[in-house]
Design an enzyme around this catalytic site. Structure first.
Site, PDB file in Angstrom:
ATOM      1  N   SER A 242      38.370  42.972  39.509  1.00 42.67           N
ATOM      2  CA  SER A 242      37.185  43.769  39.145  1.00 42.67           C
ATOM      3  C   SER A 242      35.900  42.950  39.241  1.00 42.67           C
ATOM      4  O   SER A 242      34.860  43.451  39.674  1.00 42.67           O
ATOM      5  CB  SER A 242      37.345  44.381  37.746  1.00 42.67           C
ATOM      6  OG  SER A 242      37.735  43.421  36.805  1.00 42.67           O
ATOM      7  N   HIS A 272      46.272  45.291  38.089  1.00 40.24           N
ATOM      8  CA  HIS A 272      45.118  44.836  37.298  1.00 40.24           C
ATOM      9  C   HIS A 272      45.015  45.721  36.039  1.00 40.24           C
ATOM     10  O   HIS A 272      45.970  45.829  35.279  1.00 40.24           O
ATOM     11  CB  HIS A 272      43.878  44.878  38.211  1.00 40.24           C
ATOM     12  CG  HIS A 272      42.660  44.185  37.679  1.00 40.24           C
ATOM     13  ND1 HIS A 272      42.671  43.292  36.642  1.00 40.24           N
ATOM     14  CD2 HIS A 272      41.333  44.273  38.051  1.00 40.24           C
ATOM     15  CE1 HIS A 272      41.439  42.846  36.409  1.00 40.24           C
ATOM     16  NE2 HIS A 272      40.606  43.441  37.250  1.00 40.24           N
ATOM     17  N   HIS A 319      50.734  36.546  35.486  1.00 36.56           N
ATOM     18  CA  HIS A 319      49.293  36.418  35.725  1.00 36.56           C
ATOM     19  C   HIS A 319      49.062  35.544  36.943  1.00 36.56           C
ATOM     20  O   HIS A 319      49.831  34.618  37.209  1.00 36.56           O
ATOM     21  CB  HIS A 319      48.579  35.810  34.507  1.00 36.56           C
ATOM     22  CG  HIS A 319      47.119  36.112  34.494  1.00 36.56           C
ATOM     23  ND1 HIS A 319      46.207  35.317  35.143  1.00 36.56           N
ATOM     24  CD2 HIS A 319      46.424  37.145  33.962  1.00 36.56           C
ATOM     25  CE1 HIS A 319      45.002  35.843  34.987  1.00 36.56           C
ATOM     26  NE2 HIS A 319      45.103  36.957  34.275  1.00 36.56           N
ATOM     27  N   ARG A 328      44.487  36.405  24.708  1.00 29.94           N
ATOM     28  CA  ARG A 328      44.040  37.778  24.414  1.00 29.94           C
ATOM     29  C   ARG A 328      45.214  38.615  23.886  1.00 29.94           C
ATOM     30  O   ARG A 328      45.029  39.567  23.144  1.00 29.94           O
ATOM     31  CB  ARG A 328      43.428  38.418  25.671  1.00 29.94           C
ATOM     32  CG  ARG A 328      42.258  37.640  26.241  1.00 29.94           C
ATOM     33  CD  ARG A 328      41.811  38.194  27.585  1.00 29.94           C
ATOM     34  NE  ARG A 328      42.883  38.151  28.572  1.00 29.94           N
ATOM     35  CZ  ARG A 328      42.812  38.707  29.786  1.00 29.94           C
ATOM     36  NH1 ARG A 328      41.725  39.356  30.150  1.00 29.94           N
ATOM     37  NH2 ARG A 328      43.824  38.621  30.625  1.00 29.94           N
ATOM     38  N   ASP A 374      47.491  42.969  28.696  1.00 30.92           N
ATOM     39  CA  ASP A 374      47.923  44.362  28.714  1.00 30.92           C
ATOM     40  C   ASP A 374      49.268  44.594  28.021  1.00 30.92           C
ATOM     41  O   ASP A 374      49.647  45.741  27.776  1.00 30.92           O
ATOM     42  CB  ASP A 374      48.022  44.857  30.167  1.00 30.92           C
ATOM     43  CG  ASP A 374      46.704  44.709  30.893  1.00 30.92           C
ATOM     44  OD1 ASP A 374      45.681  45.128  30.339  1.00 30.92           O
ATOM     45  OD2 ASP A 374      46.684  44.158  32.017  1.00 30.92           O
TER      46      ASP A 374
END
Ligand code: HAX
Length: 437
Positions: A242, A272, A319, A328, A374
Site C-alpha cells: 500500500s 496484504h 511476513h 502489532r 492480521d
C-alpha cells in the site's frame, strides 16, 4: 499558512537540499549489490526507497521515527492516562519527526473535524449507486476517487506553481482526505450492515473515537480500541504494497486521492490488508467444519495442515520482512487480555498461535512462521462488537492513510522525481547469469 506547514518548510527545505547534493555528489556511488533472487522474489531487501516516517526491523518490528509501539504508548498524548495515544499525535510525529504536545494534537483533531465536513454530496451518490453487496473496499476506493474532484493539487498545478512548492497543496489534500476517511468508512459500514441508519459525527470527539461513534460502537472501550487500531496499522516503512503503490503513483504527481486509491487497491489483496478479513473467514470456517466452538489444538493442527495441503496460505501468518512475532500482534493481544480476557475468539486466536508456527516451520520453506498484525485484529474487533468482518480492510485503510500520505508529503518535500525502474526480459537475466537450458 498554518504553523505545521511553516514547520515543514523549516524542516523540509534543508532536507531537500541534502537530497539534491547527495544525488549530485554521490549519485554514482554503489550502495548495495542486487541479486537475481531479489529481482525475482519481489525485490525483498533491495534498498530502493527513501522513507522517513517509519522503519521496519526484521527481528524487532516497526519503529515510528525511531520509537517502538510501547514507547509511543508512553510518550504520545492520550485522553485518559491509561488509554491509547491519539492517532493525531502519531501523524504529527511521522510528519515532523518530533513528539507532539497536547496542543499539537488538539490542533490536528480540530483541523480534521472541520475538514471532515467538506465531503461533496456526489460522493454519497456514487457510493449509493453501487450494490450494497459490493465489497466494502470497492465502495471505499470508489469514494476516494470520487472525492478527488476536490483535489487542490491539480488546481494549484495548473496555475503553474514552482515545483518546490508542490508539497503545499499535497499537504492540504492529505489533510482533507485523512479527515474524511472515517466518515466514509462509517457510512459504508452503516449502509451495508445497519440498514442505512447513519450516525452524524460528534464534533467533540477525536478522529478515531469519532469513527467508532459513527459506526455505532460508542463505548469507551471500543473508542480506545479504535485509537490503538488506527495507530498500529498506520505505517510499515515504504516498501509494503500500500505504501509503495501510493508512492509510485504519487511520483507521477498524481494527486493524493489518486495516489492513495492506488495504495488501497493494493491493500485489498489477500496477501496484504485483506488478510485481516480472511483470518476471520478461516477461523469461522474451521469452527463450522470441526463443528465445535472451541476446537482443540489437535483439531486446529489438522485443519491448518489441510489448508496447506490444498495449496492455500494460512492467513495472518508470515511476513515479507519480519522474522519474529509482529509487535502489532502482541500489543493487540495485551489489549484483549486487559479488556476482554475471556473472549472466545481471542482464546481461539491464541490457540492458533500455539499451533500454526510449528506447522509452517515444518514446511521448510516459510521464512517467517510467526503471526502478523492480521492474525488477531479481527478477533479483537469482533470481541468488541464489530463482527462484520468485510469492513476490516476498510478500517485498515483508514489507518494506513496516516503513514502513506505523510510519506507522500515528504516525497514532495524532498522533490523526488518520477519513479521508473528498468525492466528486462527473461533471456536477459538468463544471459546475465550464464544460464542455458
Ligand atoms: N501459509 C502458507 N504458506 C506460506 C505462508 C503462510 N502463512 N507464508 C509464506 N508461505 C509460503 C509462501 O506462499 C511461499 O510458498 P512458495 O514458495 O510455494 O511460493 C513460501 O512460503 C515462502 O514465502 P516467504 O518468503 O516466507 O513469504 P513471502 O515474503 O513470499 O510472503 C506473505 C509474505 C505475507 C505474503 C506470506 O507470508 C503470506 O502469504 N501470508 C499469509 C497472508 C497474510 O497474512 N498476509 C498479511 C501479511 C501482513 C500484511 O501485509 N498485512 O497487511
Amino acid at each position: 499558512m498554518d504553523y505545521i506547514k511553516e514547520k515543514l518548510i523549516e524542516i523540509g527545505r534543508p532536507k531537500a537540499e541534502t537530497v539534491k547534493k547527495l544525488i549530485k555528489n554521490y549519485g554514482d556511488k554503489t550502495i548495495q549489490d542486487v541479486t537475481l533472487g531479489q529481482v525475482m522474489t519481489g525485490m525483498k531487501g533491495m534498498v530502493s526507497l527513501l522513507t522517513c516516517t517509519s522503519k521496519l526491523d526484521a527481528e524487532e518490528g516497526i519503529r515510528f521515527r525511531g520509537y517502538t509501539i510501547p514507547q509511543l504508548q508512553e510518550l504520545l498524548p492520550k485522553i485518559q492516562k491509561d488509554g491509547e495515544p491519539l492517532p493525531e499525535g502519531l501523524f504529527y510525529l511521522m510528519l515532523t519527526g518530533e513528539l507532539p504536545t497536547v496542543d499539537d494534537v488538539n490542533f490536528i483533531s480540530n483541523q480534521w473535524a472541520q475538514r471532515a465536513q467538506g465531503i461533496p454530496s456526489h460522493v454519497y451518490d456514487v457510493i449509493n449507486a453501487l450494490p450494497k453487496d459490493a465489497h466494502p473496499m470497492i465502495q471505499f476506493n470508489t469514494a476516494i476517487l470520487a472525492m478527488s474532484t476536490e483535489s487542490q493539487f491539480r488546481k494549484a498545478y495548473l496555475t503553474g506553481m514552482d515545483k518546490k512548492d508542490y508539497w503545499g497543496p499535497t499537504y492540504e489534500g492529505v489533510m482533507d482526505l485523512i479527515s474524511r476517511l472515517p466518515v466514509i468508512a462509517a457510512y459504508i459500514y452503516r449502509r451495508v450492515f445497519h440498514n442505512e441508519n447513519y450516525i452524524d459525527p460528534d464534533p467533540n470527539l477525536d478522529w478515531a473515537g469519532n469513527l467508532a461513534h459513527m459506526m455505532g460502537h460508542d463505548s469507551d472501550e471500543v473508542k480506545r480500541l479504535m485509537r490503538l487500531y488506527m495507530n498500529i496499522h498506520s505505517d510499515h516503512e515504504g516498501g509494503n504494497v500500500s505504501a509503495h503503490a501510493t508512492h509510485l503513483v504519487g511520483s507521477a504527481l498524481s494527486n493524493p486521492y489518486y495516489s492513495f486509491s492506488a495504495g488501497m487497491n493494493g491493500l485489498a489483496g489477500p496477501l496484504h490488508g485483506m488478510a485481516n478479513q480472511n483470518v476471520m473467514h478461516w477461523l469461522h470456517k474451521m469452527v463450522r467444519e470441526i463443528g465445535v466452538e472451541n476446537p482443540s489444538e489437535a483439531q486446529i493442527k489438522e485443519y491448518a495442515e489441510t489448508t496447506l495441503k490444498k495449496g492455500q496460505v494460512i492467513p495472518g501468518y508470515g511476513h515479507a520482512v519480519l522474522r519474529k512475532t509482529d509487535p502489532r500482534f502482541t500489543v493487540q493481544l495485551e489489549f484483549a487480555k486487559k479488556y476482554a480476557p475471556d473472549a472466545p475468539l481471542i482464546q481461539l486466536a491464541e490457540k492458533v498461535y500455539k499451533v500454526v508456527p510449528d506447522i509452517l516451520l515444518s514446511t521448510g520453506k516459510v521464512k517467517n512462521p510467526w503471526p502478523n498484525v492480521d492474525a488477531i485484529s479481527g478477533s479483537l474487533l469482533s470481541s468488541f462488537g464489530i463482527t462484520e468482518y468485510p469492513i476490516y480492510t476498510v478500517l485498515f485503510g483508514v489507518s494506513r492513510s496516516l503513514g502513506v500520505l505523510t510519506q507522500l508529503i515528504w516525497d514532495r518535500l524532498y522533490g523526488l522525481p518520477l519513479e521508473r525502474p528498468k525492466s528486462q526480459n527473461l533471456a536477459w537475466y538468463m544471459d546475465k547469469v550464464g544460464y542455458k537450458e
